[in-house]
Motif scaffolding. Structure first.
Motif, PDB file in Angstrom:
ATOM      1  N   GLY A 261       5.041  18.554 -27.236  1.00  0.00           N
ATOM      2  CA  GLY A 261       4.447  17.574 -28.144  1.00  0.00           C
ATOM      3  C   GLY A 261       3.019  16.978 -27.596  1.00  0.00           C
ATOM      4  O   GLY A 261       2.553  16.262 -27.948  1.00  0.00           O
ATOM      5  N   LYS A 262       2.638  18.062 -26.489  1.00  0.00           N
ATOM      6  CA  LYS A 262       1.433  17.747 -25.943  1.00  0.00           C
ATOM      7  C   LYS A 262       0.090  18.577 -26.718  1.00  0.00           C
ATOM      8  O   LYS A 262       0.149  19.683 -27.024  1.00  0.00           O
ATOM      9  N   VAL A 263      -0.703  17.825 -26.907  1.00  0.00           N
ATOM     10  CA  VAL A 263      -2.202  18.434 -27.619  1.00  0.00           C
ATOM     11  C   VAL A 263      -2.749  19.356 -26.712  1.00  0.00           C
ATOM     12  O   VAL A 263      -2.992  19.103 -25.494  1.00  0.00           O
ATOM     13  N   ARG A 264      -2.984  20.276 -27.015  1.00  0.00           N
ATOM     14  CA  ARG A 264      -3.828  21.552 -26.322  1.00  0.00           C
ATOM     15  C   ARG A 264      -5.008  21.992 -27.122  1.00  0.00           C
ATOM     16  O   ARG A 264      -5.384  21.728 -28.339  1.00  0.00           O
ATOM     17  N   VAL A 265      -6.248  22.402 -26.411  1.00  0.00           N
ATOM     18  CA  VAL A 265      -7.301  22.674 -27.154  1.00  0.00           C
ATOM     19  C   VAL A 265      -7.874  23.903 -26.387  1.00  0.00           C
ATOM     20  O   VAL A 265      -8.022  23.939 -25.541  1.00  0.00           O
ATOM     21  N   ASN A 266      -8.162  24.754 -27.337  1.00  0.00           N
ATOM     22  CA  ASN A 266      -8.709  26.066 -26.976  1.00  0.00           C
ATOM     23  C   ASN A 266      -9.985  26.202 -27.718  1.00  0.00           C
ATOM     24  O   ASN A 266     -10.470  25.496 -28.807  1.00  0.00           O
ATOM     25  N   ARG A 267     -10.937  27.309 -27.316  1.00  0.00           N
ATOM     26  CA  ARG A 267     -12.000  27.647 -28.161  1.00  0.00           C
ATOM     27  C   ARG A 267     -11.774  28.814 -29.064  1.00  0.00           C
ATOM     28  O   ARG A 267     -11.227  29.946 -28.559  1.00  0.00           O
ATOM     29  N   GLY A 268     -12.390  28.866 -30.155  1.00  0.00           N
ATOM     30  CA  GLY A 268     -12.418  29.765 -30.965  1.00  0.00           C
ATOM     31  C   GLY A 268     -13.790  30.457 -31.146  1.00  0.00           C
ATOM     32  O   GLY A 268     -14.809  29.866 -31.180  1.00  0.00           O
ATOM     33  N   TYR A 269     -13.813  31.573 -31.441  1.00  0.00           N
ATOM     34  CA  TYR A 269     -15.280  32.510 -31.717  1.00  0.00           C
ATOM     35  C   TYR A 269     -15.125  33.547 -32.982  1.00  0.00           C
ATOM     36  O   TYR A 269     -14.043  34.082 -33.262  1.00  0.00           O
ATOM     37  N   ARG A 270     -16.340  33.615 -33.512  1.00  0.00           N
ATOM     38  CA  ARG A 270     -16.425  34.617 -34.551  1.00  0.00           C
ATOM     39  C   ARG A 270     -17.828  34.925 -34.494  1.00  0.00           C
ATOM     40  O   ARG A 270     -18.705  34.367 -34.666  1.00  0.00           O
ATOM     41  N   VAL A 271     -18.212  36.299 -33.996  1.00  0.00           N
ATOM     42  CA  VAL A 271     -19.403  36.824 -34.328  1.00  0.00           C
ATOM     43  C   VAL A 271     -19.586  37.776 -35.431  1.00  0.00           C
ATOM     44  O   VAL A 271     -18.819  38.727 -35.545  1.00  0.00           O
ATOM     45  N   GLN A 272     -20.425  37.317 -36.500  1.00  0.00           N
ATOM     46  CA  GLN A 272     -20.696  38.386 -37.442  1.00  0.00           C
ATOM     47  C   GLN A 272     -22.042  39.081 -37.189  1.00  0.00           C
ATOM     48  O   GLN A 272     -23.100  38.662 -37.567  1.00  0.00           O
ATOM     49  N   TYR A 273     -21.919  40.218 -36.547  1.00  0.00           N
ATOM     50  CA  TYR A 273     -23.217  40.734 -36.022  1.00  0.00           C
ATOM     51  C   TYR A 273     -24.117  41.543 -36.977  1.00  0.00           C
ATOM     52  O   TYR A 273     -25.484  41.408 -37.153  1.00  0.00           O
TER      53      TYR A 273
ATOM     54  N   VAL B 168     -17.141  38.005 -26.665  1.00  0.00           N
ATOM     55  CA  VAL B 168     -17.312  38.454 -28.166  1.00  0.00           C
ATOM     56  C   VAL B 168     -18.665  39.127 -28.566  1.00  0.00           C
ATOM     57  O   VAL B 168     -18.226  39.813 -29.635  1.00  0.00           O
ATOM     58  N   LYS B 169     -19.687  38.616 -27.999  1.00  0.00           N
ATOM     59  CA  LYS B 169     -20.767  39.176 -28.284  1.00  0.00           C
ATOM     60  C   LYS B 169     -20.925  40.933 -27.957  1.00  0.00           C
ATOM     61  O   LYS B 169     -21.275  41.670 -28.772  1.00  0.00           O
ATOM     62  N   PHE B 170     -20.540  41.133 -26.784  1.00  0.00           N
ATOM     63  CA  PHE B 170     -20.219  42.337 -26.467  1.00  0.00           C
ATOM     64  C   PHE B 170     -19.402  43.468 -27.196  1.00  0.00           C
ATOM     65  O   PHE B 170     -19.866  44.373 -27.971  1.00  0.00           O
ATOM     66  N   LEU B 171     -18.204  42.856 -27.780  1.00  0.00           N
ATOM     67  CA  LEU B 171     -17.406  43.481 -28.640  1.00  0.00           C
ATOM     68  C   LEU B 171     -17.979  43.809 -29.751  1.00  0.00           C
ATOM     69  O   LEU B 171     -17.665  44.774 -30.731  1.00  0.00           O
ATOM     70  N   GLY B 172     -18.490  42.499 -30.301  1.00  0.00           N
ATOM     71  CA  GLY B 172     -19.210  42.650 -31.886  1.00  0.00           C
ATOM     72  C   GLY B 172     -20.396  43.733 -31.823  1.00  0.00           C
ATOM     73  O   GLY B 172     -20.415  44.378 -32.920  1.00  0.00           O
ATOM     74  N   PHE B 173     -21.132  43.799 -31.093  1.00  0.00           N
ATOM     75  CA  PHE B 173     -22.140  44.896 -30.732  1.00  0.00           C
ATOM     76  C   PHE B 173     -21.737  45.967 -30.568  1.00  0.00           C
ATOM     77  O   PHE B 173     -22.328  46.952 -31.499  1.00  0.00           O
ATOM     78  N   GLU B 174     -20.897  46.415 -29.770  1.00  0.00           N
ATOM     79  CA  GLU B 174     -20.193  47.701 -29.808  1.00  0.00           C
ATOM     80  C   GLU B 174     -19.814  48.168 -31.187  1.00  0.00           C
ATOM     81  O   GLU B 174     -19.793  49.273 -31.708  1.00  0.00           O
ATOM     82  N   GLN B 175     -19.078  47.168 -31.910  1.00  0.00           N
ATOM     83  CA  GLN B 175     -18.157  47.347 -32.976  1.00  0.00           C
ATOM     84  C   GLN B 175     -19.522  47.712 -34.069  1.00  0.00           C
ATOM     85  O   GLN B 175     -19.028  48.583 -34.893  1.00  0.00           O
ATOM     86  N   ILE B 176     -20.502  47.212 -34.292  1.00  0.00           N
ATOM     87  CA  ILE B 176     -21.571  47.776 -35.201  1.00  0.00           C
ATOM     88  C   ILE B 176     -21.815  49.153 -35.091  1.00  0.00           C
ATOM     89  O   ILE B 176     -21.335  50.018 -36.340  1.00  0.00           O
ATOM     90  N   PHE B 177     -21.837  50.018 -33.971  1.00  0.00           N
ATOM     91  CA  PHE B 177     -22.021  51.294 -33.975  1.00  0.00           C
ATOM     92  C   PHE B 177     -20.682  52.150 -34.174  1.00  0.00           C
ATOM     93  O   PHE B 177     -20.614  53.260 -34.753  1.00  0.00           O
TER      94      PHE B 177
END
Length: 460
Positions: free
Chosen positions: A84-96, A118-127
């Motif tokens: 019953g404890k509230v947890r908070v995480n960070r979410g990301y999406r890079v549309q490169y 996330v930016k590293f993975l997204g940049f690689e994903q382009i190519f």
């Protein structure tokens, strides 16, 4: 002849100055984003001859545009644990980059996830996506949420909260997420269910990696691992080598690793080691894949449990030591930067003949340099592990036409795509004066496809 050579040298010098200048501006604008800068540098190191031969890319400002994401989304993800404890995480999406199609790339749930990764993975994903020949752009995302040790209900609540925000930004013709580290069929199912509930319609093409029963593709589970082996087999053929009779070490024991092991064994290799984040197992008789599959896919247990059923095998704490095991072929399939300079030197000293990257940039830049200088066959991740996103694009095609292809049809298309990626990369390396260098070849082949589309579409 001398004037021609001088002109060529001048163009190369000017192109190098241009690339260096843009890279320095990227460093200044993105300080402390180590992983992202590593990915940018790895690409940029290959592109000088492209700009020397194609000044239109400089005039159009392609490099300046392509390093900046079209959109970067960051959001909080609140959820409630079983106590019953509230947890908070960070979410990301890079549309490169969407020059050749809707954004496409996985979601990673792991404590290490941050904006740089996330930016590293997204940049690689382009190519990587461009190399597949499919109409898909580059994107990536995830959260610093750790699924390990969480109950199914906790994971469901997190996924629903994550998708409540991400739903605003995705769609079958906009941005199509998939799985990555920490995101498998369970997580995809929860997220797709929440998307469907919020949107009020069944939009199968918004996710790939779905279960076969609700729009998923046969062969998607196996695709990245199988594709890595298909790519490496093409590399080996050109040297008169093969998986057959070779000793292989595969890092990781997740989805990519398991199916790389399976296909390597089908090709006649003896796979002697695999790992997880705690340590690695070494089985000189050859890894029993049935045991690994049951432990990791069904029971969700640690790889150390393997030795209880196979007492002749060894378990060693610490996963990096896996690269001290002598092998003919190494398939790093775990995570980024797992092979450093020392590990590369050890692999070479132990006689490794080929490296095939099943993960995203699992070798550091220094390690890559060592492999290339030693003339070890090296298949970079953006080419060798493109099988997963290739079959994701095939899943999108099946969703669009509301049909499902057989496993054999999907696997046949996958093998053809991986062969074409290898051939395109080899040709680009040859055309630009670096014969056999698949790092440069894959970077150039992927970049040119995206850059040409960007020029046609103008300043956007």
């Amino acid at each position: 002849m001398e004037m021609t050579m001088n002109l060529k040298d001048e163009r190369m010098l000017e192109a190098k100055k241009y690339v260096d200048r843009v890279y320095e501006s990227v460093v200044q604008r993105n300080p402390n984003e180590y992983e992202f800068l590593q990915a940018v540098k790895e690409i940029f190191l290959s592109l000088t001859p492209v700009f020397a031969r194609n000044p239109k890319y400089i005039e159009a400002g392609i490099l300046e545009m392509i390093v900046e994401p079209e959109r970067l989304i960051s959001f909080r993800v609140p959820w409630v644990d079983d106590n019953g404890k509230v947890r908070v995480n960070r979410g990301y999406r890079v549309q490169y980059n969407s020059a050749i199609g809707p954004y496409k790339g996985g979601l990673r749930f792991h404590p290490s996830v941050n904006q740089s990764i996330v930016k590293f993975l997204g940049f690689e994903q382009i190519f990587k996506n461009a190399l597949t020949g499919q109409s898909i752009g580059g994107g990536k995302g995830g959260s610093d949420f750790d699924p390990k040790g969480k109950s199914d209900m906790e994971i469901m609540r997190f996924c629903q909260s994550f998708m409540t925000e991400l739903t605003k930004y995705i769609g079958a013709d906009v941005d199509v997420p998939a799985g990555d580290i920490g995101v498998g069929a369970r997580e995809i199912g929860y997220m797709f269910g929440q998307y469907k509930r919020l949107r009020g319609n069944f939009e199968a093409g918004v996710f790939t990696g779905k279960g076969v029963g609700y729009g998923g593709s046969l062969g998607r589970t196996e695709a990245t691992g199988y594709g890595t082996v298909y790519f490496v087999e093409e590399m080996l053929k050109d040297r008169g080598l093969s998986f057959a009779g070779s000793t292989v070490v595969v890092s990781g024991s997740g989805n990519v690793s398991i199916y790389a092991i399976e296909k390597a064994q089908e090709y006649g290799a003896k796979v002697v080691a695999c790992s997880d984040s705690n340590g690695y197992i070494y089985d000189d008789k050859g890894i029993c894949l049935d045991t690994v599959k049951r432990l990791k896919e069904v029971e969700r247990r640690r790889i150390s449990e393997y030795v209880k059923e196979h007492p002749h095998a060894q378990y060693v704490e610490g996963s990096t030591g896996i690269w001290t095991i002598p092998c003919d072929i190494a398939l790093p399939c775990a995570t980024q930067n797992e092979i450093d300079e020392n590990s590369a030197k050890t692999l070479i000293a132990n006689g490794v003949k080929a490296i095939g990257e099943g993960a995203n940039m699992p070798s550091t830049l220094d390690a890559i340099d060592i492999f290339l200088e030693s003339e070890v066959l090296f298949g970079p991740g953006k080419a060798a592990n493109a099988g997963g996103v290739a079959v994701s694009a095939l899943e999108m095609a099946q969703n669009s036409s509301r049909v499902q292809w057989s496993f054999e049809k999907v696997d046949s298309k996958l093998k053809k795509i991986m062969t074409e990626i290898y051939r395109d990369s080899i040709k680009a390396a040859d055309d630009y004066g670096h014969p056999g260098n698949l790092v440069i070849g894959s970077n150039i082949a992927g970049f040119k496809k995206v850059a040409d589309a960007m020029i046609i579409q103008g300043v956007i």
